[in-house]
Design a protein around this motif. Structure first.
Motif, PDB file in Angstrom:
ATOM      1  N   ALA A   1       0.444  -1.067  -0.234  1.00 47.68           N
ATOM      2  CA  ALA A   1      -0.273   0.516   0.136  1.00 47.68           C
ATOM      3  C   ALA A   1       0.794   1.106  -0.479  1.00 47.68           C
ATOM      4  CB  ALA A   1      -0.544   0.246   1.582  1.00 47.68           C
ATOM      5  N   LEU A   2       2.256   0.722   1.028  1.00 44.09           N
ATOM      6  CA  LEU A   2       2.763   2.285   0.996  1.00 44.09           C
ATOM      7  C   LEU A   2       4.021   3.041  -1.002  1.00 44.09           C
ATOM      8  CD1 LEU A   2       4.711   1.639   4.174  1.00 44.09           C
ATOM      9  CD2 LEU A   2       2.914   3.871   3.563  1.00 44.09           C
ATOM     10  N   ASN A   3       4.145   1.119  -0.840  1.00 44.88           N
ATOM     11  CA  ASN A   3       4.638   1.905  -2.326  1.00 44.88           C
ATOM     12  C   ASN A   3       3.674   2.532  -3.039  1.00 44.88           C
ATOM     13  OD1 ASN A   3       7.889   1.063  -2.427  1.00 44.88           O
ATOM     14  ND2 ASN A   3       7.421  -1.078  -1.888  1.00 44.88           N
ATOM     15  N   LYS A   4       2.373   1.864  -3.315  1.00 43.62           N
ATOM     16  CA  LYS A   4       2.170   2.863  -4.884  1.00 43.62           C
ATOM     17  C   LYS A   4       1.462   4.073  -4.096  1.00 43.62           C
ATOM     18  CE  LYS A   4      -2.035  -0.761  -4.048  1.00 43.62           C
ATOM     19  NZ  LYS A   4      -3.253  -0.732  -3.383  1.00 43.62           N
ATOM     20  N   SER A   5       2.564   4.611  -3.742  1.00 47.60           N
ATOM     21  CA  SER A   5       2.779   6.746  -3.578  1.00 47.60           C
ATOM     22  C   SER A   5       4.105   6.391  -4.473  1.00 47.60           C
ATOM     23  CB  SER A   5       2.449   7.216  -1.760  1.00 47.60           C
ATOM     24  OG  SER A   5       1.406   6.126  -1.320  1.00 47.60           O
ATOM     25  N   MET A   6       4.572   5.632  -4.542  1.00 48.50           N
ATOM     26  CA  MET A   6       5.824   5.930  -4.898  1.00 48.50           C
ATOM     27  C   MET A   6       5.468   6.915  -6.699  1.00 48.50           C
ATOM     28  SD  MET A   6       8.680   2.138  -5.423  1.00 48.50           S
ATOM     29  CE  MET A   6       7.879   1.761  -6.325  1.00 48.50           C
ATOM     30  N   PHE A   7       7.032   7.535  -6.516  1.00 51.27           N
ATOM     31  CA  PHE A   7       6.714   8.684  -7.607  1.00 51.27           C
ATOM     32  C   PHE A   7       8.478   8.604  -8.416  1.00 51.27           C
ATOM     33  CE2 PHE A   7       8.228  10.481  -4.125  1.00 51.27           C
ATOM     34  CZ  PHE A   7       8.786  11.092  -4.375  1.00 51.27           C
ATOM     35  N   SER A   8       8.283   9.333  -9.630  1.00 49.76           N
ATOM     36  CA  SER A   8       9.804   9.490 -10.651  1.00 49.76           C
ATOM     37  C   SER A   8       9.664  10.652 -10.801  1.00 49.76           C
ATOM     38  CB  SER A   8       9.441   8.174 -12.075  1.00 49.76           C
ATOM     39  OG  SER A   8       9.284   7.185 -11.821  1.00 49.76           O
ATOM     40  N   PHE A   9      11.230  10.795 -11.185  1.00 48.27           N
ATOM     41  CA  PHE A   9      11.929  12.301 -10.857  1.00 48.27           C
ATOM     42  C   PHE A   9      11.256  12.121 -12.434  1.00 48.27           C
ATOM     43  CE2 PHE A   9      12.896  11.117  -6.933  1.00 48.27           C
ATOM     44  CZ  PHE A   9      12.751  12.273  -6.169  1.00 48.27           C
ATOM     45  N   GLN A  10      11.341  13.560 -13.493  1.00 45.17           N
ATOM     46  CA  GLN A  10      10.930  14.308 -14.111  1.00 45.17           C
ATOM     47  C   GLN A  10      12.632  14.502 -14.699  1.00 45.17           C
ATOM     48  OE1 GLN A  10       8.781  17.380 -14.665  1.00 45.17           O
ATOM     49  NE2 GLN A  10       6.897  16.572 -15.382  1.00 45.17           N
ATOM     50  N   GLY A  11      12.839  14.511 -16.415  1.00 40.59           N
ATOM     51  CA  GLY A  11      14.418  14.222 -17.079  1.00 40.59           C
ATOM     52  C   GLY A  11      15.653  12.923 -16.501  1.00 40.59           C
TER      53      GLY A  11
END
Length: 249
Positions: A35-45
């Motif tokens: 559930a916590l990993n569902k909030s992962m994000f990526s950085f642009q560029g």
């Protein structure tokens, strides 16, 4: 005794005391981690590292990414062209603290390129985070206090009240990653509670290899991962467990 709980290996806190950690965080299950990993994000560029190129490296993966960490730290200290001899010296010094470290004789060009890529990703991630908190200083290797037989150590980075931990892996963040930083938080809280100092409010996981990040609030995850305990109850439980374990030795 020393073999079961190696005092001098800094990974002891995170990986080799599962009994203690299971008592403190019985609800840190795969479901909660997922559930916590569902909030992962990526950085642009930022471009993730190729798994195929990483697999071609002859270095132990821990050493490869230790090189990238040492290089990133030099870049953050305004050394635009850090010496590979210096980077290797720092990485070897750190890896020698681990019992299973594999020390290379040299760094080939392929490994330099991979370490440089990972270091550049990490620096870009950290600078992106710092842009959102321009009034605070990014610190390298914030101290993690010890408690009883648990040795002191250092984290990766600190940005004001945010603890930043770096994981160069080919997977999502795992339960042991969360246990590590939750234990760091408790140790820090134990050392600062009587002095009235600030404590970390949030944790930011960064994975430069996959270009992923995850930000979470310590209090919320501590409550969810434990038996709905508050911070004071958890600290008292930790002190009790550490004392009981010490008495059995």
């Amino acid at each position: 005794m020393a073999k079961r709980l190696p005092f001098r290996d800094p990974r002891t806190v995170a990986r080799d005391i599962p009994g203690v950690l299971d008592i403190l965080f019985p609800r840190l299950t795969g479901g909660l981690v997922g559930a916590l990993n569902k909030s992962m994000f990526s950085f642009q560029g930022i471009e993730a590292l190729s798994d195929e190129l990483v697999d071609e490296s002859q270095l132990h993966k821990a050493m490869l990414f230790e090189l990238s960490m040492a290089r990133a730290e030099r870049l953050l200290q305004d050394d635009d062209a850090p010496s590979w001899d210096d980077v290797l010296r720092v990485a070897v010094e750190r890896q020698r603290q681990h019992f299973d470290a594999k020390i290379p004789d040299e760094i080939v060009q392929h490994d330099k390129e991979l370490a440089t890529h990972a270091a550049s990703n990490l620096v870009a991630m950290l600078r992106s985070a710092q842009e959102q908190h321009p009034d605070v200083t990014l610190s390298i290797a914030p101290p993690i206090p010890g408690l009883g037989w648990i040795a002191s150590g250092t984290g990766d980075f600190e940005l004001g009240t945010i603890l930043i931990e770096v994981k160069h892996t080919d997977r999502n963040f795992m339960a042991r990653d969360f246990r590590q930083v939750l234990m760091y938080w408790l140790l820090k809280y134990s050392a600062t509670i009587e002095r009235g100092e600030d404590i970390w409010t949030d944790c930011l996981f960064l994975n430069p290899r996959r270009n992923s990040g995850l930000l979470f609030n310590f209090d919320k995850v501590l409550h969810s991962a434990s038996a709905s305990s508050n911070r004071v109850e958890l600290l008292e439980l930790l002190r009790s467990v550490v004392g009981d374990e010490f008495a059995r030795r």
